[in-house]
Design a protein around this motif. Structure first.
Motif, mmCIF file in Angstrom:
data_model
loop_
_atom_site.group_PDB
_atom_site.id
_atom_site.type_symbol
_atom_site.label_atom_id
_atom_site.label_comp_id
_atom_site.label_asym_id
_atom_site.label_seq_id
_atom_site.Cartn_x
_atom_site.Cartn_y
_atom_site.Cartn_z
ATOM 1 N N LYS A 194 -9.947 -1.642 12.574
ATOM 2 C CA LYS A 194 -11.357 -1.724 12.177
ATOM 3 C C LYS A 194 -11.700 -3.023 11.467
ATOM 4 O O LYS A 194 -12.816 -3.527 11.599
ATOM 5 N N GLN A 230 1.375 3.882 -3.305
ATOM 6 C CA GLN A 230 1.434 5.320 -3.073
ATOM 7 C C GLN A 230 2.818 5.923 -3.285
ATOM 8 O O GLN A 230 2.942 7.139 -3.416
ATOM 9 N N GLU A 246 3.498 12.786 5.700
ATOM 10 C CA GLU A 246 2.734 11.914 4.808
ATOM 11 C C GLU A 246 3.007 10.436 5.116
ATOM 12 O O GLU A 246 2.088 9.614 5.096
ATOM 13 N N ALA A 289 1.239 9.593 8.353
ATOM 14 C CA ALA A 289 -0.195 9.446 8.086
ATOM 15 C C ALA A 289 -0.474 8.107 7.409
ATOM 16 O O ALA A 289 -1.478 7.447 7.715
ATOM 17 N N GLY A 290 0.418 7.685 6.510
ATOM 18 C CA GLY A 290 0.254 6.385 5.862
ATOM 19 C C GLY A 290 0.314 5.242 6.853
ATOM 20 O O GLY A 290 -0.502 4.318 6.806
ATOM 21 N N THR A 294 -5.121 2.090 11.561
ATOM 22 C CA THR A 294 -6.578 2.281 11.705
ATOM 23 C C THR A 294 -7.339 1.198 10.961
ATOM 24 O O THR A 294 -8.327 0.653 11.470
ATOM 25 N N ASP A 295 -6.878 0.865 9.759
ATOM 26 C CA ASP A 295 -7.541 -0.190 8.984
ATOM 27 C C ASP A 295 -7.486 -1.522 9.729
ATOM 28 O O ASP A 295 -8.481 -2.250 9.772
ATOM 29 N N ASN A 311 0.795 -1.225 0.000
ATOM 30 C CA ASN A 311 0.000 0.000 0.000
ATOM 31 C C ASN A 311 0.830 1.280 0.000
ATOM 32 O O ASN A 311 0.544 2.200 -0.759
ATOM 33 N N LEU A 370 -0.329 5.443 10.068
ATOM 34 C CA LEU A 370 -1.518 5.524 10.924
ATOM 35 C C LEU A 370 -2.770 5.035 10.190
ATOM 36 O O LEU A 370 -3.646 4.427 10.813
ATOM 37 N N ASN A 371 -2.862 5.254 8.893
ATOM 38 C CA ASN A 371 -3.995 4.729 8.119
ATOM 39 C C ASN A 371 -3.996 3.204 8.113
ATOM 40 O O ASN A 371 -5.055 2.576 8.230
ATOM 41 N N GLU A 372 -2.814 2.606 7.967
ATOM 42 C CA GLU A 372 -2.717 1.140 8.000
ATOM 43 C C GLU A 372 -3.115 0.614 9.376
ATOM 44 O O GLU A 372 -3.811 -0.401 9.491
#
Length: 178
Positions: free
Chosen positions: A92, A44, A78, A81-82, A88-89, A39, A84-86
């Motif tokens: 969830k 990205q 950036e 943030a990447g 968070t995913d 990812n 932290l997005n992983e």
């Protein structure tokens, strides 16, 4: 470099949590199909040398770490943030059964291959004994890893990968010529 304070095998109140943290680490950065590589690196193009790691063999608390080198066209913010997005995913959503089985198979295979080398066996036994753990932990590793569920991985991500357990360090080089 980002680090979350997490339990080790010696400090965990639930003895299965360190194994779930190991699987979580492998889901993020073990091999080309790992989430960070797929990812953030390939899709990205945020960074190179991306890694998530966790060492359960500590006498005290341990760290679950993320590290990366941003590509010239991206900032540290950036990349953070990447990551932290992983996280968070994973907090969830459950790992797919296919990904979980692949990770478990690789983890068990790595443990089995370690047994081919007498020096690797000695290092493992010594490392375990120096932190107060029995060498028998290594013997139980395949069963413990196989017992990790996708729900357990999500639960440790929710419990330990939180802002109040996070430390972030940035290494910013001096300008050239100084």
């Amino acid at each position: 470099f980002m680090a979350y304070n997490v339990p080790s095998l010696t400090t965990a109140t639930d003895p299965q949590e360190p194994y779930a943290l190991m699987v979580l680490s492998m889901a993020l950065s073990q091999g080309q199909s790992a989430r960070l590589s797929q990812n953030l690196e390939r899709k990205q193009g945020l960074a190179t040398n991306m890694e998530a790691s966790y060492d359960p063999f500590s006498k005290y608390e341990s760290l679950f770490t993320f590290s990366a080198v941003p590509m010239a066209s991206h900032t540290l913010a950036e990349v953070e943030a990447g990551f932290l997005n992983e996280v968070t995913d994973l907090q969830k959503n459950l790992l797919s059964e296919e990904a979980l089985n692949r990770i478990k198979t690789n983890a068990v295979a790595q443990q089995v291959f370690k047994q081919d080398s007498m020096s690797d066996q000695a290092i493992e036994i010594g490392a375990l004994e120096t932190v107060g753990l029995s060498w028998q932990i290594a013997e139980a590793f395949p069963q413990r890893i196989q017992a990790v569920s996708a729900e357990a991985v999500r639960a440790v991500a929710q419990k330990y990968l939180r802002d109040d357990r996070l430390t972030v360090a940035e290494l910013i080089p001096l300008p050239s010529g100084k």
